[in-house]
Design a protein around this motif. Structure first.
Motif, mmCIF file in Angstrom:
data_model
loop_
_atom_site.group_PDB
_atom_site.id
_atom_site.type_symbol
_atom_site.label_atom_id
_atom_site.label_comp_id
_atom_site.label_asym_id
_atom_site.label_seq_id
_atom_site.Cartn_x
_atom_site.Cartn_y
_atom_site.Cartn_z
ATOM 1 N N TYR A 1 0.795 -1.233 0.000
ATOM 2 C CA TYR A 1 0.000 0.000 0.000
ATOM 3 C C TYR A 1 0.826 1.281 0.000
ATOM 4 N N ARG A 2 2.089 1.211 0.423
ATOM 5 C CA ARG A 2 2.893 2.435 0.518
ATOM 6 C C ARG A 2 4.206 2.339 -0.258
ATOM 7 N N ASN A 3 4.379 1.268 -1.008
ATOM 8 C CA ASN A 3 5.590 1.095 -1.814
ATOM 9 C C ASN A 3 6.849 1.246 -0.971
ATOM 10 N N PHE A 4 6.783 0.768 0.267
ATOM 11 C CA PHE A 4 7.929 0.827 1.180
ATOM 12 C C PHE A 4 8.509 -0.571 1.309
ATOM 13 N N TRP A 5 9.813 -0.687 1.054
ATOM 14 C CA TRP A 5 10.484 -1.976 1.102
ATOM 15 C C TRP A 5 11.688 -1.886 2.032
ATOM 16 N N ILE A 6 12.001 -2.988 2.687
ATOM 17 C CA ILE A 6 13.238 -3.056 3.466
ATOM 18 C C ILE A 6 14.394 -3.222 2.489
ATOM 19 N N PRO A 7 15.346 -2.292 2.461
ATOM 20 C CA PRO A 7 16.441 -2.362 1.482
ATOM 21 C C PRO A 7 17.276 -3.637 1.663
ATOM 22 N N PRO A 8 17.647 -4.292 0.588
ATOM 23 C CA PRO A 8 18.522 -5.476 0.689
ATOM 24 C C PRO A 8 19.867 -5.171 1.326
ATOM 25 N N SER A 9 20.256 -3.889 1.329
ATOM 26 C CA SER A 9 21.540 -3.517 1.943
ATOM 27 C C SER A 9 21.539 -3.737 3.454
ATOM 28 N N LEU A 10 20.351 -3.830 4.075
ATOM 29 C CA LEU A 10 20.268 -4.114 5.513
ATOM 30 C C LEU A 10 20.364 -5.626 5.700
ATOM 31 N N THR A 11 21.554 -6.145 5.436
ATOM 32 C CA THR A 11 21.743 -7.593 5.362
ATOM 33 C C THR A 11 21.470 -8.301 6.681
ATOM 34 N N SER A 12 21.852 -7.701 7.785
ATOM 35 C CA SER A 12 21.640 -8.336 9.092
ATOM 36 C C SER A 12 20.155 -8.433 9.408
ATOM 37 N N LEU A 13 19.404 -7.392 9.080
ATOM 38 C CA LEU A 13 17.963 -7.400 9.322
ATOM 39 C C LEU A 13 17.268 -8.424 8.431
ATOM 40 N N VAL A 14 17.670 -8.499 7.182
ATOM 41 C CA VAL A 14 17.068 -9.481 6.263
ATOM 42 C C VAL A 14 17.355 -10.897 6.729
ATOM 43 N N ALA A 15 18.594 -11.163 7.142
ATOM 44 C CA ALA A 15 18.950 -12.500 7.621
ATOM 45 C C ALA A 15 18.206 -12.831 8.912
ATOM 46 N N TRP A 16 18.077 -11.846 9.799
ATOM 47 C CA TRP A 16 17.334 -12.048 11.043
ATOM 48 C C TRP A 16 15.869 -12.396 10.753
ATOM 49 N N TYR A 17 15.251 -11.684 9.831
ATOM 50 C CA TYR A 17 13.848 -11.930 9.502
ATOM 51 C C TYR A 17 13.659 -13.355 8.969
ATOM 52 N N ASP A 18 14.556 -13.797 8.115
ATOM 53 C CA ASP A 18 14.463 -15.160 7.579
ATOM 54 C C ASP A 18 14.652 -16.199 8.681
ATOM 55 N N THR A 19 15.594 -15.949 9.593
ATOM 56 C CA THR A 19 15.862 -16.897 10.676
ATOM 57 C C THR A 19 14.681 -17.010 11.629
ATOM 58 N N VAL A 20 14.130 -15.865 12.038
ATOM 59 C CA VAL A 20 12.991 -15.883 12.953
ATOM 60 C C VAL A 20 11.770 -16.500 12.280
ATOM 61 N N SER A 21 11.560 -16.203 11.015
ATOM 62 C CA SER A 21 10.400 -16.740 10.291
ATOM 63 C C SER A 21 10.425 -18.258 10.224
ATOM 64 N N ASP A 22 11.616 -18.846 10.358
ATOM 65 C CA ASP A 22 11.757 -20.292 10.227
ATOM 66 C C ASP A 22 11.630 -21.020 11.561
ATOM 67 N N ARG A 23 11.466 -20.296 12.653
ATOM 68 C CA ARG A 23 11.275 -20.965 13.948
ATOM 69 C C ARG A 23 9.907 -21.651 13.968
ATOM 70 N N PRO A 24 9.789 -22.835 14.578
ATOM 71 C CA PRO A 24 8.494 -23.534 14.604
ATOM 72 C C PRO A 24 7.366 -22.702 15.190
ATOM 73 N N SER A 25 7.657 -21.935 16.246
ATOM 74 C CA SER A 25 6.615 -21.119 16.868
ATOM 75 C C SER A 25 6.113 -20.044 15.919
ATOM 76 N N VAL A 26 7.023 -19.412 15.199
ATOM 77 C CA VAL A 26 6.647 -18.336 14.283
ATOM 78 C C VAL A 26 5.942 -18.900 13.053
ATOM 79 N N ARG A 27 6.408 -20.049 12.565
ATOM 80 C CA ARG A 27 5.712 -20.683 11.438
ATOM 81 C C ARG A 27 4.271 -20.995 11.799
ATOM 82 N N ALA A 28 4.034 -21.444 13.029
ATOM 83 C CA ALA A 28 2.666 -21.743 13.463
ATOM 84 C C ALA A 28 1.835 -20.476 13.602
ATOM 85 N N ALA A 29 2.444 -19.405 14.132
ATOM 86 C CA ALA A 29 1.706 -18.153 14.341
ATOM 87 C C ALA A 29 1.379 -17.454 13.035
#
Length: 473
Positions: free
Chosen positions: A364-392
């Motif tokens: 809705y706002r054409n706002f994206w997390i820049p790929p240059s924020l590599t630590s944040l992108v990697a963190w998001y992928d790691t947390v998203s893969d936790r069993p608790s987060v996958r269930a939620a």
């Protein structure tokens, strides 16, 4: 009781736990009529319909207490008379508690035996728990389980997602203890640590069962979501949507500092303090990160809702600056999470909002997390893969589809649909249409939008000499 007898009595409850620890996922269907008790952080699985099993576990626990007292009295000689007397008193007290306590009182970890409620929000109505008239369970709106902690929430609300993920982390830990390899049961009804009730507040005036239950929990109280019931006590975060159905904005969450339930959940449910660093320095760092990132929900909300494009540009800059701060904080300690190797409340507090930034603001706002924020992108992928987060964050299940007034099933499409009225500044219209003709699985707001589009198309067709999509007489 001699030393050998005392040692045998200590092993009895351990044998019960060991026997049940071999349970696999195919046996989780038995958990619907089951509950768990906690003794030293371990879960013991038993059938709540069997007074005999309940009595066995209570007696075993009391006997173990007696054995511990005996061994503590003398490591080489039989226990003294005072120790034996204490053991006998503990056994009789446990037996008396087993025979007189109600299901809700038996499971209470807060406020048990207290004349006044220990929670600021008071105690739950017995009518809503199903303990006042047990024969009405399944006929009237009651809690899904009379003794388990229960989370009342909306599955698209980021504030509720924080508490939900905390509870799911406790469930994963319990699964590890039971020998299930950290795998969650296939359905929330089979969870051992907690139960859930979905509440669709836009449908509060159109017979939503969760909203009815929310009103019954405490007469005359304006309770808000998310809300946790534990031991007959009511706990809720400082802000949220009211039970009258009038507040429908699912993004009204101004700061991560508003979260009160997660620390309570970590303190009393399942393994104690598993979501916080054990050392004082680590705990300080976690709270500092929470404070440093506390403006994230407010910036998301403002950027999604503000009608001025110029002001939204300023908000985009502020949000990007904060995301850069989070990216830098993730580099402070070696590990995939903010506090290093341990997954803590600092990660849980911000994940639901980052998910909305990725899914909703990009739409809705054409706002994206820049790929240059590599630590944040990697963190998001790691947390998203936790069993608790996958269930939620899984795609909607039967209960969700038959509770909320939305149509999409896939998680990302669902969030985009939920936040559409907010992005278009038409929340009041959404609330009115839903109150007039909303129902589970049907989005009256989108229906109107589709009708308007059809009328516009018809108007254009009538100006032409022929039309391939409609017949105009």
């Amino acid at each position: 009781m001699d030393r050998d007898e005392a040692r045998d009595s200590l092993n009895k409850p351990l044998l019960l736990a060991t026997r049940e620890s071999s349970i696999d996922e195919s046996e989780f269907h038995d958990a619907r009529n089951s509950s768990s008790i906690h003794n030293g952080g371990s879960s013991i699985y038993f059938d709540t319909k069997s007074n005999l099993t309940n009595s066995m576990i209570t007696t075993s626990a009391a006997t173990a207490t007696a054995g511990a007292a005996a061994l503590a009295a003398s490591p080489t000689a039989p226990p003294s008379s005072s120790a034996a007397s204490s053991a006998s008193s503990a056994s009789s007290a446990s037996a008396q508690t087993s025979s007189t306590s109600t299901p809700t009182a038996a499971a209470s970890t807060t406020g048990a035996g207290s004349a006044n409620p220990r929670s600021y929000h008071g105690r739950v109505s017995l009518l809503s728990t199903g303990t006042l008239f047990p024969s009405t369970r399944g006929i009237v709106d009651t809690l899904p389980h009379p003794t388990k902690p229960c989370l009342l929430y909306a599955d698209h609300d980021p504030l509720a997602a924080v508490s939900h993920i905390c509870l799911l982390e406790k469930e994963v830990a319990s699964s590890v203890e039971l020998g299930c390899g950290g795998k969650l049961p296939p359905h929330p009804k089979l969870y051992l640590q907690f139960s859930v009730v979905h509440v669709c507040q836009p449908l509060a005036n159109r017979g939503d069962a969760g909203a009815r239950l929310l009103k019954k929990l405490k007469k005359g109280a304006q309770l808000t979501l998310p809300l946790l019931l534990n031991g007959g006590e009511i706990f809720q975060d400082g802000i949220g949507s009211t039970s009258d159905g009038q507040t429908t904005n699912p993004t009204y969450w101004s700061s991560t500092l508003d979260c009160l339930l997660p620390e309570y959940i970590d303190e009393v449910i399942g393994e104690k303090n598993s979501l916080r660093p054990k050392d004082a320095v680590g705990n300080y760092n976690m709270k500092l990160f929470i404070q440093r990132h506390s403006e994230l929900p407010s910036l998301f909300h403002q950027l999604l809702n503000h009608p001025s494009p110029n002001h939204r540009m300023q908000l985009s800059t502020r949000l990007l600056d904060l995301l850069k701060v989070i990216n830098a904080d993730l580099k402070t300690f070696e590990g995939p999470y903010l506090c290093g190797a341990q997954f803590t409340l600092a990660d849980i507090y911000i994940y639901p909002i980052v998910e909305l930034i990725v899914v909703v603001l990009s739409t809705y706002r054409n706002f994206w997390i820049p790929p240059s924020l590599t630590s944040l992108v990697a963190w998001y992928d790691t947390v998203s893969d936790r069993p608790s987060v996958r269930a939620a964050t899984a795609d909607r299940m039967f209960e969700s589809k038959n509770t909320y007034c939305y149509e999409r099933v896939h998680r990302n499409e669902y969030l985009i649909e939920v936040y559409e009225p907010c992005a278009r500044n038409e929340e009041t219209l959404f609330a009115r249409l839903t109150d007039e003709r909303g129902r589970p699985g049907v989005n009256a707001y989108r229906e109107l939008d589709e009708e308007d589009a059809e009328l516009r198309n018809r108007s254009m067709c009538e100006k032409r000499s022929s039309c391939e999509t409609c017949v105009i007489s």
